[in-house]
Design an enzyme around this catalytic site. Structure first.
Site, PDB file in Angstrom:
ATOM      1  CG  ASP A  57       3.748   1.350   9.593  1.00 41.86           C
ATOM      2  OD1 ASP A  57       3.912   1.643   8.403  1.00 41.86           O
ATOM      3  OD2 ASP A  57       3.445   2.183  10.462  1.00 41.86           O
TER       4      ASP A  57
ATOM      5  CB  CYS B 222      -4.495  10.424  12.151  1.00 43.41           C
ATOM      6  SG  CYS B 222      -3.008   9.472  12.409  1.00 43.41           S
TER       7      CYS B 222
ATOM      8  NE  ARG C 221       0.819  10.181  10.512  1.00 44.81           N
ATOM      9  CZ  ARG C 221       0.408   9.164   9.748  1.00 44.81           C
ATOM     10  NH1 ARG C 221      -0.723   8.572  10.032  1.00 44.81           N
ATOM     11  NH2 ARG C 221       1.108   8.749   8.722  1.00 44.81           N
TER      12      ARG C 221
ATOM     13  NE  ARG D  94      -0.996  11.776   8.189  1.00 45.89           N
ATOM     14  CZ  ARG D  94      -1.035  13.016   8.669  1.00 45.89           C
ATOM     15  NH1 ARG D  94      -2.097  13.419   9.312  1.00 45.89           N
ATOM     16  NH2 ARG D  94      -0.048  13.816   8.520  1.00 45.89           N
TER      17      ARG D  94
ATOM     18  CE  LYS E 183      -1.550   1.509   4.051  1.00 47.30           C
ATOM     19  NZ  LYS E 183      -1.142   2.864   4.459  1.00 47.30           N
ATOM     20  CG  ASN E 184       2.396   2.640   3.506  1.00 45.97           C
ATOM     21  OD1 ASN E 184       1.248   3.004   3.262  1.00 45.97           O
ATOM     22  ND2 ASN E 184       2.811   2.395   4.736  1.00 45.97           N
TER      23      ASN E 184
ATOM     24  NE  ARG F 186      -7.124   4.308   5.907  1.00 47.95           N
ATOM     25  CZ  ARG F 186      -6.603   5.451   6.367  1.00 47.95           C
ATOM     26  NH1 ARG F 186      -6.912   5.866   7.584  1.00 47.95           N
ATOM     27  NH2 ARG F 186      -5.755   6.139   5.627  1.00 47.95           N
TER      28      ARG F 186
HETATM   29  C1  EPZ Z   1       4.550   6.868   6.476  1.00 49.06           C
HETATM   30  O1  EPZ Z   1       3.765   7.911   7.072  1.00 49.06           O
HETATM   31  C2  EPZ Z   1       3.623   5.661   6.362  1.00 49.06           C
HETATM   32  N1  EPZ Z   1       2.493   6.004   5.528  1.00 49.06           N
HETATM   33  C3  EPZ Z   1       3.143   5.258   7.757  1.00 49.06           C
HETATM   34  O2  EPZ Z   1       2.381   4.058   7.638  1.00 49.06           O
HETATM   35  C4  EPZ Z   1       4.344   4.951   8.628  1.00 49.06           C
HETATM   36  O3  EPZ Z   1       3.914   4.697   9.938  1.00 49.06           O
HETATM   37  C5  EPZ Z   1       5.305   6.151   8.645  1.00 49.06           C
HETATM   38  O4  EPZ Z   1       5.664   6.528   7.317  1.00 49.06           O
HETATM   39  C6  EPZ Z   1       6.590   5.856   9.404  1.00 49.06           C
HETATM   40  O5  EPZ Z   1       7.223   4.747   8.887  1.00 49.06           O
HETATM   41  C7  EPZ Z   1       2.637   5.990   4.171  1.00 49.06           C
HETATM   42  O6  EPZ Z   1       3.683   5.719   3.619  1.00 49.06           O
HETATM   43  C8  EPZ Z   1       1.432   6.332   3.365  1.00 49.06           C
HETATM   44  P1  EPZ Z   1       6.580  10.252   8.518  1.00 49.06           P
HETATM   45  P2  EPZ Z   1       4.311   9.423   7.068  1.00 49.06           P
HETATM   46  O7  EPZ Z   1       6.430  11.544   7.767  1.00 49.06           O
HETATM   47  O8  EPZ Z   1       5.134   9.674   5.874  1.00 49.06           O
HETATM   48  C9  EPZ Z   1       6.984  13.571  11.914  1.00 49.06           C
HETATM   49  C10 EPZ Z   1       0.549   2.600   7.905  1.00 49.06           C
HETATM   50  O9  EPZ Z   1       0.207   2.003   8.944  1.00 49.06           O
HETATM   51  N2  EPZ Z   1       6.845  14.564  10.827  1.00 49.06           N
HETATM   52  O10 EPZ Z   1       7.749   9.404   8.160  1.00 49.06           O
HETATM   53  O11 EPZ Z   1       3.138  10.298   7.329  1.00 49.06           O
HETATM   54  C11 EPZ Z   1       5.732  12.740  12.126  1.00 49.06           C
HETATM   55  O12 EPZ Z   1       4.802  13.396  12.935  1.00 49.06           O
HETATM   56  C12 EPZ Z   1       0.992   4.081   8.015  1.00 49.06           C
HETATM   57  O13 EPZ Z   1       0.568   2.084   6.784  1.00 49.06           O
HETATM   58  C13 EPZ Z   1       6.939  15.914  11.118  1.00 49.06           C
HETATM   59  O14 EPZ Z   1       7.137  16.307  12.268  1.00 49.06           O
HETATM   60  O15 EPZ Z   1       5.243   9.411   8.363  1.00 49.06           O
HETATM   61  C14 EPZ Z   1       6.299  11.470  12.744  1.00 49.06           C
HETATM   62  O16 EPZ Z   1       6.465  11.656  14.104  1.00 49.06           O
HETATM   63  C15 EPZ Z   1       0.712   4.675   9.339  1.00 49.06           C
HETATM   64  N3  EPZ Z   1       6.812  16.791  10.093  1.00 49.06           N
HETATM   65  C16 EPZ Z   1       7.643  11.324  12.045  1.00 49.06           C
HETATM   66  O17 EPZ Z   1       7.983  12.624  11.559  1.00 49.06           O
HETATM   67  C17 EPZ Z   1       6.604  16.395   8.788  1.00 49.06           C
HETATM   68  O18 EPZ Z   1       6.485  17.249   7.899  1.00 49.06           O
HETATM   69  C18 EPZ Z   1       7.674  10.329  10.894  1.00 49.06           C
HETATM   70  O19 EPZ Z   1       6.570  10.571  10.078  1.00 49.06           O
HETATM   71  C19 EPZ Z   1       6.511  15.028   8.519  1.00 49.06           C
HETATM   72  C20 EPZ Z   1       6.646  14.115   9.545  1.00 49.06           C
END
Ligand code: EPZ
Length: 438
Positions: A311, A117, A122, A93, A22-23, A403
């Protein structure tokens, strides 16, 4: 809303085929917006988030054909709308992934701010900062990000980008934006997830010049335009991990096919430490069963790839309720990703939460209960707990699991689980064509 009814206590046995990731599918579908030519994606999982992404692309004006259920032919030849609306973004998102491609190709984009969420606030500040480094003008208006390419130039400008934190979709958004920027972009502290590498592979097939994907430093030489491409999405490493735990927690034996063991190396080595026997039969097949010595408690800390993935944290916690001893689980990525713990406590699990640390004592005898799913991976955890619990477990709000898992109850039933979906007025919620598929 649908529910799952599970009666636990049956060791799983047989073969499971792992679906596409999915990702990886979500950013690869968004990447099709970078060209007017057709982009054909194979091995796209049939899950709810993919349906949402498809609707978003169609709302923007792209055509999305599915000659086969898991093949998407996307053609963004007539994009007339440059907005990802609140109603869609609030349900998923990852819709924010259209921001980079729209801005790069059309010089404008309007995307609803995703908001928080269940698992955390996030923010997307790092996405926006990165786009500003590429010269974009970014404003927040009425809950929307309104972005424009630099006035007078119409194209984004290559730049050096340093991510303060590793962000997966942030890296993907900037990667896509940089492919059509003028000049060279270098991203430092970039995400190294296999899904980022898969996206880079697609972009290079489209004619982009991406180097270093999978390492912390990615460089992109911008090009004038991108072209058609055909690409097969990588297997889902989180679904793979979930089924590895399913075999171990039920004391069963499974063969996982169509997976990619190398993408799950850290999860596999941690499970082996915890007493799970995992054999890499070949580059796309794993054989798994619980070791004769039983399950042993082992600590984990979630971190960006290639470390232990957040995850898989919930699924791993379910396993640790059945392991001998005390395990400490540290969640460093999201601030609120222990919702599954309180549900498992209702089944008799011994879990203590202290901020971002969970302490699990095992083994315990779980008993079935009525549970509520709160997010995608938490719901997978509850399904795993239900498979080992005595008696009947009812899990509500399984739309969360739909999802990101394709036909999970059918796959589990095919290897001996006693699980069924209790549908409740599905006709109202799903379009007729899709009833009976999910
Ligand atoms: C991706 O989310 C995945 N989703 C998530 O999978 C996964 O948990 C996550 O990466 C971490 O591996 C998809 O790929 C669609 P991040 P993403 O930006 O990109 C902070 C699932 O279960 N952050 O790497 O949204 C954030 O809050 C989902 O399939 C900022 O502060 O995650 C978090 O604490 C859930 N500012 C950390 O960084 C930003 O601009 C990592 O988030 C962006 C992120």
């Amino acid at each position: 809303m649908d529910k799952f009814r599970i009666t636990g206590g049956r060791p799983l046995a047989g073969r499971v085929s792992i679906s596409g990731a999915k990702n990886s599918s979500l950013p690869c579908m968004a990447a099709a917006l970078l060209t007017a030519e057709p982009v054909v994606l194979h091995n796209v999982p049939y899950v709810r988030d993919i349906i949402t992404q498809r609707r978003l692309l169609e709302d923007l004006g792209a055509t999305v054909l599915t000659p086969e259920l898991r093949t998407h032919k996307i053609t963004a030849a007539h994009i007339e709308v440059f907005e990802a609306p609140y109603d869609l973004v609030k349900t998923m998102r990852a819709s924010v992934l259209v921001l980079g491609p729209l801005l790069a190709r059309f010089g404008k984009a309007k995307v609803s701010l995703p908001g928080g969420c269940a698992i955390g606030t996030r923010p997307i500040d790092l996405h926006l900062e990165g786009l500003q480094h590429l010269g974009a003008e970014v404003n927040l208006e009425a809950g929307y990000v309104v972005a424009r390419a630099p006035a007078g130039r119409g194209r984004l400008q290559g730049a050096e980008i340093h991510f303060d934190k590793v962000t997966v979709t942030g890296t993907e958004n900037l990667l896509m934006a940089a492919t059509l920027a003028e000049g060279k972009t270098t991203m430092h502290n970039a995400a190294r997830e296999p899904e980022v590498v898969d996206l880079a592979e697609l972009l290079n097939r489209m004619g982009a010049r991406v180097r270093g994907a999978g390492t912390p430093t990615i460089t992109v030489e911008g090009v004038e335009a991108l072209g058609p491409a055909e690409h097969t999405i990588i297997p889902d490493r989180i679904e793979t991990g979930t089924f590895l735990v399913a075999a171990a927690i039920t004391g069963g034996e499974l063969e996982l096919r169509d997976c990619r063991p190398e993408h799950s190396a850290t999860v596999i080595s941690k499970l082996r430490e915890a007493g799970v026997e995992i054999e890499e039969v070949n580059q796309s097949t794993l054989h798994v069963r619980r070791g004769a010595g039983g399950l042993r408690a082992r600590d984990i800390t979630t971190e960006p790839h290639p470390r232990f993935p957040t995850d898989m944290q919930a699924q791993y916690m379910a396993l640790m309720t059945q392991a001998e001893g005390r395990s400490v689980i540290k969640e460093t990525i999201f601030e609120n990703r222990f919702m599954h713990a309180s549900e498992m406590q209702r089944m008799g699990a011994r879990i203590a939460i202290d901020g971002r640390t969970a302490i699990v004592d095992g083994p315990v005898h779980l008993t079935g209960a009525r549970l509520q799913a709160s997010d995608l991976r938490a719901s997978a955890c509850l399904v795993l707990a239900g498979l080992v619990a005595a008696g009947e477990t009812i899990i509500e709000r399984v739309y969360h699991i739909d999802r990101g898992y394709e036909k999970i109850e059918a796959k589990l039933r095919s290897v001996g689980a006693d699980i069924e979906r209790l549908r409740e007025s599905v006709t109202a919620s799903l379009p007729p064509t899709e009833i009976g598929v999910l």
